[in-house]
Design an enzyme around this catalytic site. Sequence first.
Site: not given
Ligand code: PLP
Length: 419
Positions: A239, A275-276, A344-345
């Site tokens: 995130g 989890e980036p 076409c939007e």
């Molecule tokens: C989308 C997601 C991420 C990655 O988010 P980023 O904003 O790209 O870092 C990590 N964990 C989960 C569970 C997600 O759904």
Amino acid sequence: MDHFLYRDAELHAEDVMLRDIADAVGTPFYCYSTATLTRHFQLFTEALAPLPHLVCYAVKANSNLAVLKHLGELGAGMDVVSIGEYHRARAAGVPGDRIVFSGVGKTRAEMRAALDGGIRQFNVESEPELDALSEVAAAMGATAPIALRVNPDVDARTHEKISTGRKEDKFGVPLARARDIYARAARLPGLRVVGIDMHIGSQLTDLAPFEAAYTKVADLTHALRADGHRIDRLDLGGGLGIPYTRSNEVPPLPLDYGAMVRRTVGDLGCEIEIEPGRLISGNAGILLASVIYLKQGEGRDFLILDAAMNDLIRPAMYGAWHDIVPVIEGGAANHVYDVVGPVCESGDTFARGRPLPQLAEGDLVAFRSAGAYGAVMASEYNARPLVPEVLVQGDHFAVIRPRPSFDEMLARDTIPQWL
Ligand SMILES: *Cc1c(COP(=O)(O)O)cnc(C)c1O
């Protein structure tokens, strides 16, 4: 920082002239920089270095096999949200014990396949999912390692469509119910509790919501341990936001994020998983396009490109801003264009009233920060071929997904006998 810089007034990807790739591949195409991917991955490993940790790259941001293989070779784990992404990670050589499986709607077939292939942990998002996973694992004579995704009810103050940690969002289980649900998980035969998981949203530009959420995770860790659970891992989600424009406020740096992680959960003796996605691949990619026409409207000039919303949907879907720059360094940005694609939007608009240097038919332009949630969200809408992808390393490049031919596109459909 990225490796898309002007040299002698020409935009390069590392040491390769983008014009040369355009000549070889045609436009539009995505181009990724290996050096930028490496740098961004290492920023996280350095930021968390004092703690035992695993950086699990969020595959959904950019799931090209070459990108995954490169990150996997650097030591990355992977966060997958479908069995398709799991297969991609495995095909890229990432071992199952470095893959975490997230997502609100895992099917029994997906659970079975991941258990069969090997998995580090399931991030479970609901009670029915707990039951299903236990059933599937027990029937296989296996035990599924799980973390429960808790929803801390903090507002990530990001775009509505990518906020995931408020109680009205579909993700995770309410924090207030977590202890009950962990107790239930501990009683189920096919499960083994290994930790806690959370992910509060994407493109966060402030550490405060993370800090509030991680503080709640620390409290929950103590409570769950007191209840007799083994909490060895904390998965803190992804995130962290990226700068989409140079004039914008600068989002927090991974180093400051790492310090905050240590401050909030660093003394619990847990292995930290993060989890980036966006921060690793976002600024490691650009989308290259050509100007097809310059069209004068009433009171506005349209720059019509050969890239469209089907290739890069973020502006249409999230109202997202991407910096657009000419590949041949232009003069002052004293022309104002509506930058659009051929679909076409009316939604096929990348930018309105964007100041740019004067451009002409045939000129090349680059959309910056397009390496995450770009190619993965592309479609063939309007029967436009899926946009190709190119990876640069130093002074050479490789096509890592070719543009399909029209014959290939047609061959995927089948016409029933009765026609
Ligand atoms: C989308 C997601 C991420 C990655 O988010 P980023 O904003 O790209 O870092 C990590 N964990 C989960 C569970 C997600 O759904």
